[in-house]
Design a protein around this motif. Structure first.
Motif, PDB file in Angstrom:
ATOM      1  N   LYS A 153       1.322   5.375  -1.621  1.00  0.00           N
ATOM      2  CA  LYS A 153      -0.101   5.335  -1.937  1.00  0.00           C
ATOM      3  C   LYS A 153      -0.386   5.694  -3.393  1.00  0.00           C
ATOM      4  O   LYS A 153      -1.298   5.157  -4.009  1.00  0.00           O
ATOM      5  CB  LYS A 153      -0.870   6.265  -1.007  1.00  0.00           C
ATOM      6  CG  LYS A 153      -0.948   5.764   0.430  1.00  0.00           C
ATOM      7  CD  LYS A 153      -1.822   6.658   1.286  1.00  0.00           C
ATOM      8  CE  LYS A 153      -1.936   6.119   2.703  1.00  0.00           C
ATOM      9  NZ  LYS A 153      -2.778   6.981   3.556  1.00  0.00           N
ATOM     10  N   LYS A 186      -7.622  -4.103   2.962  1.00  0.00           N
ATOM     11  CA  LYS A 186      -6.407  -3.586   3.605  1.00  0.00           C
ATOM     12  C   LYS A 186      -6.458  -3.629   5.125  1.00  0.00           C
ATOM     13  O   LYS A 186      -5.425  -3.775   5.781  1.00  0.00           O
ATOM     14  CB  LYS A 186      -6.160  -2.143   3.149  1.00  0.00           C
ATOM     15  CG  LYS A 186      -5.701  -2.009   1.720  1.00  0.00           C
ATOM     16  CD  LYS A 186      -5.350  -0.567   1.379  1.00  0.00           C
ATOM     17  CE  LYS A 186      -6.566   0.334   1.423  1.00  0.00           C
ATOM     18  NZ  LYS A 186      -6.233   1.727   0.998  1.00  0.00           N
ATOM     19  N   VAL A 190       0.827  -1.205   0.000  1.00  0.00           N
ATOM     20  CA  VAL A 190       0.000   0.000   0.000  1.00  0.00           C
ATOM     21  C   VAL A 190       0.865   1.261   0.000  1.00  0.00           C
ATOM     22  O   VAL A 190       0.352   2.359   0.059  1.00  0.00           O
ATOM     23  CB  VAL A 190      -0.933   0.033   1.228  1.00  0.00           C
ATOM     24  CG1 VAL A 190      -1.923  -1.112   1.145  1.00  0.00           C
ATOM     25  CG2 VAL A 190      -0.156  -0.026   2.524  1.00  0.00           C
ATOM     26  N   LYS A 191       2.171   1.103  -0.066  1.00  0.00           N
ATOM     27  CA  LYS A 191       3.066   2.268  -0.057  1.00  0.00           C
ATOM     28  C   LYS A 191       3.984   2.202  -1.269  1.00  0.00           C
ATOM     29  O   LYS A 191       4.508   1.120  -1.602  1.00  0.00           O
ATOM     30  CB  LYS A 191       3.890   2.293   1.222  1.00  0.00           C
ATOM     31  CG  LYS A 191       3.058   2.473   2.489  1.00  0.00           C
ATOM     32  CD  LYS A 191       3.947   2.482   3.721  1.00  0.00           C
ATOM     33  CE  LYS A 191       3.096   2.649   4.982  1.00  0.00           C
ATOM     34  NZ  LYS A 191       3.922   2.648   6.207  1.00  0.00           N
TER      35      LYS A 191
END
Length: 599
Positions: free
Chosen positions: A211, A243, A208-209
């Motif tokens: 974003k 998530k 998730v990074k």
């Protein structure tokens, strides 16, 4: 997903088939929980835009063809839980019957989408397997049409085989870029809403990074704005990334999506896996329920319906250690059939184990609540069944191998290390497609039969009478049995009409047969009847690039066959090996479509 991507035959051969005499089972089981553990939530439906399918097809056809640019795409295999058993039960079907492969006995049929056609509309990208989604219904004028959607292309035919839509890449239907990693296509025509539904999913990124680079995993639903399947579709999406999962192994994706319909809802079940390989990596089945009338209204511009989400983390087959619920398969009712009253049923086999003799029947009750964004109640019961076990890879008859002949010299390591094709993968002993009609559920799975060198892949089938009460779910196996052979039965699907009569469709391959499209007749009272009929005989061995990949475990074949019923006719689809003129460098698979009465 189980899709692999990488960046005249023996008609007269002796082919003995075993079609068991079906057995009746009288014991009824009631268990409102079946050790069922799940959590509900509400998922937001996303509007991803409008696509005119005819225009999208025309635009896609202007892209480069595969004629001079063929290339295998990156390999991907379906994830699965860790098996919790180390032994397999011997399955022993019943009496012998011989195959009927005479041309006069064949049903009317025609060629479906082939590997080269798929590649031609996807920039030359070859892939295996096709995974056939099948639908049948009426166009805006009431004329019958048959839809075929595979990894990763679709088309529509008249019943006689005339294509009314050029072979089109699925990314164009779902309003996605051509680079989207789409898998497991399905389709349906719903007579109640008079709409066409197509689904497929995409795997998102593993982190998730940052974003700005994160792409969520998404389940796509394309809904026609009218009964015209060639016109406008509204494309919706459900974020399957999860998530915030408390287990902490997501971002995730919903693998092997399956679809079902009852009077009020559309149901999608998925197997949730981590995209980044974070432990535990598998979180069980995630089920999505949404009003089908609400989807049709949203396609017309009304407010988006809410999606009820069920994260199923435990049942009688397991709750931890990689044995959570897996492949919970929703039911659909054929056109002209009567829906279960305010209820959607699902069937699950224990494919976390090498062998078992139980099924779990789920019931989602109060499905009319979906119209008001409510959450129906989910219950389940475990019932005893005939034995089933993990099927072996299928063998195939010896024949020409143009790709195998050049693997060692033109390609070679690190991806390819053999010039002999490995066996054809038959996947697992999971129920994959379920039908509800005339008060009964029909389900089927791949299983092994025999032992040692005589072991083959076979089909197990079940007729189940389900019901619900205020105290839970009742289910009783009415009939069950096997279709087996000295050859291998692969990826069966029971396709029946309103009264439970129709066909069991599958692919067949073995030492005496090239991979072929085949079927048996299916009777609501007795199950499979008569002989195993080869509808389209294979013309050569499977000789695709997945047969030669180092450590891959065998040639990839379609993870499911297909079938749909409209106006008393069953339309059947299976993978086979067509004439060599239809192959390209990396693949030689094709599909076949045929039809017969389902009255």
């Amino acid at each position: 997903m189980r899709r692999a991507l990488f960046s005249v035959v023996l008609v007269g051969a002796l082919f003995t088939a075993i079609v068991s005499g079906s057995s009746a089972v009288g014991a009824s089981t009631t268990n409102s929980s079946a050790q069922l553990t799940y959590a509900t939530s509400s998922e937001k439906l996303q509007n991803l835009g409008t696509v005119n399918l005819s225009a999208a097809s025309a635009a896609a056809s202007a892209s480069p063809s595969a004629s001079s640019n063929n290339h295998p795409l990156p390999v991907d295999s379906e994830s699965r839980p860790t098996l919790n058993s180390t032994s397999a039960t011997t399955v022993s079907p019943g009496a012998l019957s011989s195959v009927d492969s005479s041309p006069s006995a064949r049903l009317p049929g025609f060629e479906g989408i082939s590997g080269p056609q798929q590649a031609a509309v996807n920039g030359g990208g070859d892939l295996e397997p096709p995974d056939q989604g099948t639908c049948a219904g009426a166009d805006a004028k009431g004329n019958p049409l048959v839809g075929e959607i595979i990894n990763n292309a679709l088309t529509l035919y008249t019943p006689s085989g005339t294509s009314v839509l050029p072979v089109t890449p699925t990314y164009a239907l779902f309003n996605q870029p051509s680079t989207a990693f789409l898998s497991d296509p399905r389709c349906a025509y719903d007579a109640t809403t008079q709409r066409w539904f197509f689904t497929e999913f995409v795997v998102g990124t593993a982190t998730v990074k940052p974003k700005k680079d994160f792409v969520p995993s998404t389940e796509f639903i394309a809904v026609s704005e009218s009964s015209d399947p060639l016109g406008n579709y509204q494309v919706f999406g459900i974020d399957t990334t999860d998530k915030s999962n408390a287990v902490g192994d997501c971002p995730c994706y919903g693998d092997f999506d399956q679809i079902g319909f009852d009077q009020y809802g559309m149901y999608i079940t998925t197997n949730e896996f981590s995209t980044g390989g974070t432990a535990p990596g598998f979180n069980g089945t995630v089920m999505y329920a949404v009003s089908k009338q609400g989807l049709a209204a949203a396609a017309d511009g009304s407010k988006l319906p809410k999606v009820a989400r069920y994260a199923i983390t435990g049942d009688a087959f397991g709750s931890s250690g990689g044995s959570q619920p897996y492949h919970v398969s929703p039911a659909s009712t054929p056109s002209g059939g009567v829906y279960a009253l305010n209820t959607e049923y699902f069937v699950e086999s224990n494919s976390n184990a090498l062998s078992d003799n139980h099924l779990i029947v789920y019931a989602l009750t109060g499905t009319n609540l979906l119209a008001s964004n409510g959450t129906p109640l989910l219950q389940a019961t475990e019932i005893q069944s005939e034995a089933y076990s993990f099927p072996p890879n299928a063998t195939q008859a010896a024949g020409p191998l143009p790709l195998g002949n050049v693997i060692g010299t033109d390609l070679g390591p690190p991806y390819f290390n053999t010039t002999t094709p490995q066996g054809i993968q038959t996947d697992f002993n999971a129920v994959q497609e379920v039908t509800y009609t005339a008060g009964d559920l029909y389900a089927e799975l791949d299983t092994a039969t025999g032992s040692g060198s005589s072991m083959t892949s076979a089909a197990g089938w079940f007729k189940i009478a389900p019901s619900t009460t205020s105290s839970g779910v009742n289910a009783q196996i009415v009939r069950q049995g096997y279709v087996a052979s000295s050859q291998n039965i692969m990826y069966p699907d029971i396709v029946v009409g309103p009264q439970g009569n129709g066909y069991l469709v599958f692919s067949v391959s073995g030492s005496a047969e090239y991979p072929s499209a085949a079927y048996t007749n299916f009777n609501a009272t007795s199950g499979p009847t008569g002989k195993v009929s080869i509808e389209a005989a294979g013309n050569a061995p499977e000789d695709g690039f997945t047969c030669y990949i180092t450590g891959y475990g065998g040639c990839r074949w379609g993870d499911y066959s297909g079938g749909a019923v409209w106006n008393g006719h069953a339309y059947l689809m299976a993978e086979y090996i067509p004439p060599s003129s239809q192959r390209d460098f990396y693949t030689n698979w094709g599909t076949f479509v045929w039809s017969g009465s389902a009255s």
